[in-house]
Design a protein around this motif. Sequence first.
Motif, PDB file in Angstrom:
ATOM      1  N   VAL A 185       0.840  -1.204   0.000  1.00 21.56           N
ATOM      2  CA  VAL A 185       0.000   0.000   0.000  1.00 21.56           C
ATOM      3  C   VAL A 185       0.876   1.256   0.000  1.00 21.56           C
ATOM      4  N   ILE A 186       1.863   1.285   0.867  1.00 23.49           N
ATOM      5  CA  ILE A 186       2.739   2.456   0.953  1.00 23.49           C
ATOM      6  C   ILE A 186       3.586   2.591  -0.307  1.00 23.49           C
ATOM      7  N   VAL A 187       4.141   1.496  -0.781  1.00 20.98           N
ATOM      8  CA  VAL A 187       4.976   1.541  -1.989  1.00 20.98           C
ATOM      9  C   VAL A 187       4.171   2.052  -3.174  1.00 20.98           C
ATOM     10  N   LYS A 188       2.978   1.510  -3.381  1.00 25.87           N
ATOM     11  CA  LYS A 188       2.148   1.941  -4.515  1.00 25.87           C
ATOM     12  C   LYS A 188       1.740   3.407  -4.378  1.00 25.87           C
ATOM     13  N   SER A 189       1.420   3.840  -3.169  1.00 23.19           N
ATOM     14  CA  SER A 189       1.046   5.238  -2.954  1.00 23.19           C
ATOM     15  C   SER A 189       2.196   6.171  -3.314  1.00 23.19           C
ATOM     16  N   LEU A 190       3.406   5.812  -2.922  1.00 26.15           N
ATOM     17  CA  LEU A 190       4.563   6.654  -3.233  1.00 26.15           C
ATOM     18  C   LEU A 190       4.903   6.600  -4.721  1.00 26.15           C
ATOM     19  N   GLN A 191       4.765   5.454  -5.343  1.00 25.02           N
ATOM     20  CA  GLN A 191       5.077   5.324  -6.768  1.00 25.02           C
ATOM     21  C   GLN A 191       4.071   6.065  -7.643  1.00 25.02           C
ATOM     22  N   THR A 192       2.827   6.130  -7.208  1.00 23.17           N
ATOM     23  CA  THR A 192       1.800   6.798  -8.013  1.00 23.17           C
ATOM     24  C   THR A 192       1.640   8.269  -7.652  1.00 23.17           C
ATOM     25  N   GLY A 193       2.288   8.702  -6.565  1.00 19.81           N
ATOM     26  CA  GLY A 193       2.201  10.108  -6.174  1.00 19.81           C
ATOM     27  C   GLY A 193       0.942  10.455  -5.410  1.00 19.81           C
ATOM     28  N   SER A 194       0.188   9.453  -4.960  1.00 23.90           N
ATOM     29  CA  SER A 194      -1.029   9.749  -4.192  1.00 23.90           C
ATOM     30  C   SER A 194      -0.657  10.219  -2.786  1.00 23.90           C
ATOM     31  N   GLU A 195      -1.628  10.685  -2.065  1.00 27.14           N
ATOM     32  CA  GLU A 195      -1.399  11.208  -0.717  1.00 27.14           C
ATOM     33  C   GLU A 195      -1.479  10.138   0.361  1.00 27.14           C
ATOM     34  N   GLY A 196      -1.737   8.897  -0.016  1.00 23.65           N
ATOM     35  CA  GLY A 196      -1.819   7.838   0.975  1.00 23.65           C
ATOM     36  C   GLY A 196      -3.113   7.911   1.760  1.00 23.65           C
ATOM     37  N   SER A 197      -3.134   7.266   2.885  1.00 22.20           N
ATOM     38  CA  SER A 197      -4.318   7.211   3.739  1.00 22.20           C
ATOM     39  C   SER A 197      -4.534   8.537   4.462  1.00 22.20           C
ATOM     40  N   ALA A 198      -5.792   8.852   4.732  1.00 19.71           N
ATOM     41  CA  ALA A 198      -6.104  10.073   5.480  1.00 19.71           C
ATOM     42  C   ALA A 198      -5.482  10.016   6.874  1.00 19.71           C
ATOM     43  N   THR A 199      -5.308   8.831   7.405  1.00 23.89           N
ATOM     44  CA  THR A 199      -4.743   8.660   8.738  1.00 23.89           C
ATOM     45  C   THR A 199      -3.326   9.201   8.831  1.00 23.89           C
ATOM     46  N   GLY A 200      -2.514   8.944   7.820  1.00 22.96           N
ATOM     47  CA  GLY A 200      -1.108   9.328   7.902  1.00 22.96           C
ATOM     48  C   GLY A 200      -0.684  10.367   6.888  1.00 22.96           C
ATOM     49  N   TRP A 201      -1.604  11.199   6.409  1.00 21.54           N
ATOM     50  CA  TRP A 201      -1.282  12.105   5.309  1.00 21.54           C
ATOM     51  C   TRP A 201      -0.169  13.089   5.649  1.00 21.54           C
ATOM     52  N   MET A 202      -0.102  13.571   6.886  1.00 16.67           N
ATOM     53  CA  MET A 202       0.942  14.536   7.245  1.00 16.67           C
ATOM     54  C   MET A 202       2.319  13.862   7.249  1.00 16.67           C
ATOM     55  N   LEU A 203       2.407  12.675   7.789  1.00 21.81           N
ATOM     56  CA  LEU A 203       3.660  11.931   7.786  1.00 21.81           C
ATOM     57  C   LEU A 203       4.035  11.553   6.351  1.00 21.81           C
ATOM     58  N   PHE A 204       3.044  11.181   5.562  1.00 20.39           N
ATOM     59  CA  PHE A 204       3.256  10.845   4.155  1.00 20.39           C
ATOM     60  C   PHE A 204       3.836  12.057   3.417  1.00 20.39           C
ATOM     61  N   LYS A 205       3.332  13.230   3.740  1.00 19.62           N
ATOM     62  CA  LYS A 205       3.815  14.477   3.122  1.00 19.62           C
ATOM     63  C   LYS A 205       5.287  14.725   3.492  1.00 19.62           C
ATOM     64  N   LYS A 206       5.646  14.466   4.748  1.00 20.60           N
ATOM     65  CA  LYS A 206       7.037  14.633   5.187  1.00 20.60           C
ATOM     66  C   LYS A 206       7.962  13.648   4.475  1.00 20.60           C
ATOM     67  N   ILE A 207       7.482  12.431   4.258  1.00 16.90           N
ATOM     68  CA  ILE A 207       8.272  11.428   3.535  1.00 16.90           C
ATOM     69  C   ILE A 207       8.504  11.905   2.109  1.00 16.90           C
ATOM     70  N   LYS A 208       7.452  12.393   1.463  1.00 14.42           N
ATOM     71  CA  LYS A 208       7.582  12.872   0.093  1.00 14.42           C
ATOM     72  C   LYS A 208       8.551  14.059   0.012  1.00 14.42           C
ATOM     73  N   GLN A 209       8.570  14.907   1.028  1.00 15.35           N
ATOM     74  CA  GLN A 209       9.532  16.018   1.055  1.00 15.35           C
ATOM     75  C   GLN A 209      10.959  15.487   1.135  1.00 15.35           C
ATOM     76  N   LEU A 210      11.184  14.478   1.967  1.00 16.67           N
ATOM     77  CA  LEU A 210      12.516  13.866   2.058  1.00 16.67           C
ATOM     78  C   LEU A 210      12.943  13.271   0.721  1.00 16.67           C
ATOM     79  N   LEU A 211      12.001  12.705  -0.003  1.00 20.04           N
ATOM     80  CA  LEU A 211      12.310  12.065  -1.278  1.00 20.04           C
ATOM     81  C   LEU A 211      12.689  13.070  -2.360  1.00 20.04           C
ATOM     82  N   THR A 212      12.304  14.332  -2.187  1.00 20.83           N
ATOM     83  CA  THR A 212      12.628  15.349  -3.193  1.00 20.83           C
ATOM     84  C   THR A 212      13.995  15.994  -2.976  1.00 20.83           C
ATOM     85  N   LEU A 213      14.672  15.632  -1.898  1.00 20.03           N
ATOM     86  CA  LEU A 213      15.991  16.202  -1.637  1.00 20.03           C
ATOM     87  C   LEU A 213      17.001  15.693  -2.665  1.00 20.03           C
TER      88      LEU A 213
END
Length: 147
Positions: free
Chosen positions: A59-87
């Motif tokens: 679920v997490i891998v597919k969400s990151l590969q497709t650029g989705s925001e992931g689950s509503a439960t962890g959207w803020m943490l998901f956003k922080k992960i995506k920021q780290l990935l853009t470094l």
Amino acid sequence: MSWLWGLIRDSLGRWVIGFAKFLGQTNAYMAELWGLFHGLRIARSQGIGKLIVQSDSVVIVKSLQTGSEGSATGWMLFKKIKQLLTLNWEVRIIHVYREANSCADIMAGQGCSLQGDEEIYSNPPTVVLQCVSNDARGVSFPRLVSS
């Protein structure tokens, strides 16, 4: 109670660093997100410029590969992960079956033996020495997967 566990190995499968962190009450999805976030931060602090992240959470891998925001439960943490990935570094996140994550799986069984809320392992704990050695030698264990 939940713990997150992770490890970083070099391209030959040798131990670089491992980590464990107490999370308290959470679900498996959030524990996986926290593990990914924490692992990325540690890899970055170690100066690692190229990284392949192996996760058994499809679920997490597919969400990151497709650029989705992931689950509503962890959207803020998901956003922080995506920021780290853009470094300025090269990170590839791939799905692997739990058997391919056997070292992290073994370490996860050790949660209750931790002394504090967080531990960093510059050397592999005794409980995973054989597993790390097997990985470095390319030992694999087949898994039957339905098609």
